[in-house]
Design an enzyme around this catalytic site. Structure first.
Site, PDB file in Angstrom:
ATOM      1  N   ASN A  71      40.871  48.087  29.194  1.00 37.29           N
ATOM      2  CA  ASN A  71      39.917  48.194  30.294  1.00 37.29           C
ATOM      3  C   ASN A  71      40.211  49.402  31.181  1.00 37.29           C
ATOM      4  O   ASN A  71      41.347  49.630  31.601  1.00 37.29           O
ATOM      5  CB  ASN A  71      39.940  46.919  31.137  1.00 37.29           C
ATOM      6  N   GLU A 124      29.093  56.762  40.520  1.00 36.62           N
ATOM      7  CA  GLU A 124      29.401  57.817  39.554  1.00 36.62           C
ATOM      8  C   GLU A 124      28.159  58.259  38.790  1.00 36.62           C
ATOM      9  O   GLU A 124      28.001  59.433  38.429  1.00 36.62           O
ATOM     10  CB  GLU A 124      30.496  57.358  38.587  1.00 36.62           C
ATOM     11  N   ASP A 125      27.235  57.316  38.529  1.00 37.38           N
ATOM     12  CA  ASP A 125      26.015  57.669  37.821  1.00 37.38           C
ATOM     13  C   ASP A 125      25.099  58.507  38.703  1.00 37.38           C
ATOM     14  O   ASP A 125      24.406  59.410  38.216  1.00 37.38           O
ATOM     15  CB  ASP A 125      25.295  56.426  37.307  1.00 37.38           C
ATOM     16  N   ASP A 152      23.907  44.936  29.372  1.00 37.51           N
ATOM     17  CA  ASP A 152      23.163  43.752  29.787  1.00 37.51           C
ATOM     18  C   ASP A 152      21.676  44.030  30.000  1.00 37.51           C
ATOM     19  O   ASP A 152      20.924  43.143  30.385  1.00 37.51           O
ATOM     20  CB  ASP A 152      23.769  43.125  31.054  1.00 37.51           C
ATOM     21  N   ASP A 174      22.970  50.297  29.330  1.00 38.55           N
ATOM     22  CA  ASP A 174      23.913  49.281  29.801  1.00 38.55           C
ATOM     23  C   ASP A 174      23.813  48.044  28.913  1.00 38.55           C
ATOM     24  O   ASP A 174      22.720  47.648  28.496  1.00 38.55           O
ATOM     25  CB  ASP A 174      23.615  48.909  31.248  1.00 38.55           C
ATOM     26  N   ARG A 209      21.853  39.826  36.028  1.00 38.50           N
ATOM     27  CA  ARG A 209      22.705  38.785  35.453  1.00 38.50           C
ATOM     28  C   ARG A 209      22.889  37.640  36.441  1.00 38.50           C
ATOM     29  O   ARG A 209      23.032  37.854  37.642  1.00 38.50           O
ATOM     30  CB  ARG A 209      24.073  39.376  35.088  1.00 38.50           C
TER      31      ARG A 209
END
Length: 413
Positions: free
Chosen positions: A73, A182-183, A99, A97, A211
């Site tokens: 991770n 960061e994106d 999800d 992504d 989610r």
């Protein structure tokens, strides 16, 4: 045997993505673009819920090439995306992504649009499932635009189609030192460097899935991360855009989306220590980047809160935030024959507060819904001034009765 270059590398960073990953990968399989034209690079970022095993199972049965990378991770989405980008071979890359999911024609339509226009970034329409997506940029399809001519600055997530050669040319990667935002940094840099951006607004390319466990939202690290993100984005904009109107137009994004929420309703729940710390973190940003050009682009209540942050007036800010949280409506005051509309939020014309009236002056866009408001036309004012000047000049040149003409004779009565 020579393998043709894929059109798109779909890069999926996945962490604890089950069971959402199942529908995500199903949406990749369902793409109308030929399977030989895409590749999937999936990076399992140390999951323990079966994410990595499911990715490997998908790779064995999928009709398109799938590369699965399993790693410890990394703590955030930047590392997996950078790993995937380093392995990508496609003409374009798309960051998906784990999800979320794609519309069936998403990749085919976006690739066609990028090829047709030679643009470096293609945005596909986003819809939310139990989650609110950005909306202001989807008014119409734009074959070619830029960050100054559209509302794309308000969608800085990474889920876009990027021309890979363009990213490699500029050595672009996600900043792994940032734990949130960061994106936004990556995408804003792409907008600023791009030789054109396309917006595909008439087809839903991307479904942003909320989610039930809330893990799509960054939870760790608290408010300080938001200030880090705002600082990085403001510095990037300042680095690429000289001071002036164009920079101000972009600066409203980090001020409005990243910084302002720290001084909204959640501020009322903060301890005095946290409130002081937020003002300390905001101070250098306000000193360096907050100016009249940014302020006048905001709504009155947004401008007022940030003005109080810039002036280091926490005692006044609290009352304003309480007023907003209570959903109270400020009184509207029309002046200058209806051409100026002031919204009387707390401290308006309170001499002890000393806040300038201009902070409460609504922009034409905010003022238009109010009865009696007359929009001031700068162009009309210029024309009226020019007409008055012309009349004065003509009047000064008209001979008065009894005066001499240039030839020496008296003017006709």
């Amino acid at each position: 045997m020579t393998v043709a270059q894929p059109d798109v590398s779909v890069i999926i960073g996945a962490y604890e993505a089950m069971p959402y990953l199942i529908e995500c990968l199903a949406s990749v399989e369902a793409q109308t673009i030929d399977s030989e034209r895409i590749e999937v690079i999936a990076v399992d970022d140390g999951s323990t819920d079966g994410t990595g095993e499911y990715l490997e199972e998908f790779a064995r049965r999928a009709s398109m090439p799938v590369t699965v990378i399993r790693q410890d991770n990394s703590g955030g989405p930047s590392g997996p995306r950078n790993v995937g980008l380093g392995k990508a071979a496609g003409r374009y890359v798309f960051f998906l992504d784990a999800d979320d999911r794609l519309g069936p024609e998403a990749l085919e339509r976006m690739v066609a649009m990028g090829d047709r226009n030679g643009t470096d970034v293609v945005l596909g329409r986003v819809e939310g499932i139990n989650r609110k997506p950005p909306r202001s940029m989807w008014g119409k399809t734009l074959e070619r635009t830029d960050v100054f001519s559209s509302n794309i600055k308000f969608t800085l997530s990474a889920q876009k189609l990027f021309r890979r050669q363009f990213l490699e040319q500029h050595g672009m990667r996600f900043d792994e030192s940032l734990w949130t935002g960061e994106d936004a940094l990556f995408t804003m840099e792409a907008y600023l460097r791009a030789g054109g951006v396309s917006v595909l607004a008439d087809y839903t390319c991307y479904y942003l899935v909320g989610r039930e466990d809330g893990k799509h939202v960054t939870k760790s690290g608290g408010y300080t991360l938001r200030f880090d993100s705002a600082r990085a984005l403001m510095n990037l904009i300042a680095e690429h855009v000289p001071a002036g109107e164009r920079r101000d137009a972009l600066m409203i994004r980090p001020f409005l989306v990243t910084l302002l929420p720290q001084f909204g309703p959640r501020y009322l729940k903060d301890s005095e220590k946290v409130r002081r710390h937020k003002f300390e973190l905001a101070k250098p940003l306000m000193e360096q980047f907050w100016d009249e050009g940014v302020a006048r682009r905001l709504k009155v209540e947004e401008r007022l809160r940030l003005h109080l942050v810039a002036e280091e007036r926490p005692e006044l800010l609290k009352e304003v935030v309480e007023f907003i949280k209570a959903k109270k409506q400020p009184a509207a005051l029309l002046e200058k024959r209806g051409r100026h509309l002031y919204l009387a939020y707390p401290h308006f014309r309170d001499t002890s507060a000393g806040i300038p009236d201009t902070i409460y002056l609504a922009s034409p866009r905010e003022a238009r819904p109010f009865p009696g408001y007359r929009e001031h036309s700068a162009g009309g004012t210029v024309l009226r001034r020019a007409a008055r000047k012309a009349r004065r000049v003509l009047k000064s040149r008209t001979p008065r009765p009894g005066s001499r003409t240039p030839g020496g004779s008296a003017a006709a009565a």
